[in-house]
Design a protein around this motif. Structure first.
Motif, PDB file in Angstrom:
ATOM      1  N   GLU A 174       0.769  -1.117  -0.054  1.00 12.62           N
ATOM      2  CA  GLU A 174      -0.027   0.067   0.030  1.00 12.62           C
ATOM      3  C   GLU A 174       0.890   1.074   0.127  1.00 12.62           C
ATOM      4  O   GLU A 174       0.367   2.180  -0.593  1.00 12.62           O
ATOM      5  N   GLU A 177       2.192   1.688  -3.515  1.00 16.73           N
ATOM      6  CA  GLU A 177       1.188   2.572  -4.407  1.00 16.73           C
ATOM      7  C   GLU A 177       0.609   3.643  -4.272  1.00 16.73           C
ATOM      8  O   GLU A 177       0.708   4.529  -4.949  1.00 16.73           O
ATOM      9  N   ASP A 180       3.736   5.758  -5.664  1.00 18.61           N
ATOM     10  CA  ASP A 180       4.000   5.375  -6.894  1.00 18.61           C
ATOM     11  C   ASP A 180       5.347   4.831  -7.155  1.00 18.61           C
ATOM     12  O   ASP A 180       6.231   5.514  -7.833  1.00 18.61           O
ATOM     13  N   ARG A 211       5.439  -3.610 -10.208  1.00 20.93           N
ATOM     14  CA  ARG A 211       6.350  -2.632  -9.238  1.00 20.93           C
ATOM     15  C   ARG A 211       7.351  -3.317  -8.510  1.00 20.93           C
ATOM     16  O   ARG A 211       8.559  -2.507  -8.025  1.00 20.93           O
TER      17      ARG A 211
END
Length: 371
Positions: A174, A177, A180, A211
């Protein structure tokens, strides 16, 4: 400390300061390496990104762990050891001033490579809960900012031995994200686990494969420190940049050791389970002998930490006393995080000394520290 112990050349000295191990590599890896020494194709710069068969084996290893289908030609690069792979990823992704979230304590070699890349370490503390390490999730959330470009993870981590829980991995995902940011995962010890929990890998979390960049090596799990072979496996969109850095940095890997690394990755029995059981027995013995002292139990890896500040000594002072009066070489965690966090601890590495030599460890400690 390692140099001092080498210079003393005493068989009595317990070598708990360095990440070596006395457990042999897979026999198949030794035989493949010996054969490679005589081969002309192993005495070559080519192929620059690593031999194709090893890239297939490394990509398959990461795919099996994550459930993500990685293309060995497009998504795997062989590096000259795991830390070379970490540095190449940092150089490809980090611009001067970018922040990299990493735990405190963390391996000094990772912190220094963040510096070399121009990045800034954003330290998130590990906290002790019920005698074990846990990630401070509130501090992790607070660390997220527009400057964060990467989260650098390791589980089990060195030097603490923390093994991240599913809740911690979810919080890390989290955070990535929200920022980014990339997750650069050092998977050097991922199967050296002393819990019943399965291996958890951040790329296996929903939506995270694009990612996460994984760096692995044969050094720890396969006990192949001197081979200097690692791998980088990650999303297609970033691998070209990492390739260019790899070619500009170390150029290529150790040609005569790549066949041995491939043999280790593809061996029917790589010895990891047996080695892990032995390292766990050594950890358990040390914890028993150090009962009542402020030592934090690791859930994996090769080392554990003791809070010497709680005993009224700096780690440097405690290390010198152990060396002089207890015949124990152990390393102070200076530079492995903030002074008031990582700087409280002394590290004991249990990968290189069998239980038979660890008998009486508490008596040595008592003699040196008078505790």
């Amino acid at each position: 400390m390692g140099n001092a112990a080498d210079a003393l050349a005493s068989s009595e000295m317990l070598r708990l300061e360095n990440l070596d191990t006395d457990i042999a590599p897979p026999q198949a890896a030794i035989e493949a390496t010996m054969q490679a020494v005589t081969r002309d194709d192993a005495n070559s710069y080519l192929p620059f990104l690593g031999i194709h068969s090893l890239r297939r084996a490394a990509a398959a290893r990461v795919s099996a762990t994550t459930g993500v289908d990685y293309d060995p030609e497009a998504q795997c690069i062989i590096s000259a050891g795991g830390l070379s792979g970490v540095l190449n990823c940092l150089l490809a992704l980090i611009e001067p001033g970018d922040e990299v979230i990493i735990t405190d304590p963390a391996y000094a070699g990772l912190l220094n490579r963040i510096r070399l890349s121009g990045g800034v370490s954003k330290l998130v503390p590990l906290v002790v809960t019920d005698g074990r390490w846990r990630l401070d999730l509130d501090a992790l959330r607070d660390a997220v900012s527009s400057k964060v470009r990467m989260i650098l993870t390791m589980s089990p981590s060195m030097p603490s031995g923390i093994v991240h829980t599913g809740e911690e991995w979810q919080a890390i995902a989290e955070a990535a994200e929200r920022a980014d940011a990339w997750i650069l995962h050092d998977a050097a010890m991922e199967r050296i686990l002393f819990t019943e929990a399965p291996v958890l890998h951040p790329a296996s979390l929903g939506g995270m494969a694009d990612r996460v960049i994984t760096v692995g090596s044969v050094s720890k799990e396969y006990r192949m420190i001197g081979w200097r072979v690692g791998w980088i496996v990650g999303p297609r969109q970033i691998m070209d940049d990492i390739r260019l850095v790899s070619l500009s940095n170390v150029v290529c890997q150790v040609g005569i050791t790549m066949p041995g690394a491939e043999a280790a990755l593809t061996a029917t029995d790589d010895g990891v389970a047996a080695a892990t059981a032995e390292w766990k027995a050594r950890r358990d013995h040390i914890l028993t002998e150090m009962m009542g002292l402020p030592v934090i139990a690791p859930d994996g890896g090769w080392s554990l930490l003791i809070d010497t500040i709680a005993l009224g000594m700096s780690p440097g002072e405690a290390s010198q006393k152990l060396f002089r009066d207890g015949a124990i070489a152990a390393t102070a965690m200076t530079g492995w995080g903030q002074e008031d966090r990582a700087g409280r601890y002394l590290r004991f590495v249990y990968a290189n000394e069998p239980v038979s030599r660890l008998l009486g460890l508490r008596d040595r400690i008592r003699k040196a520290w008078l505790v």
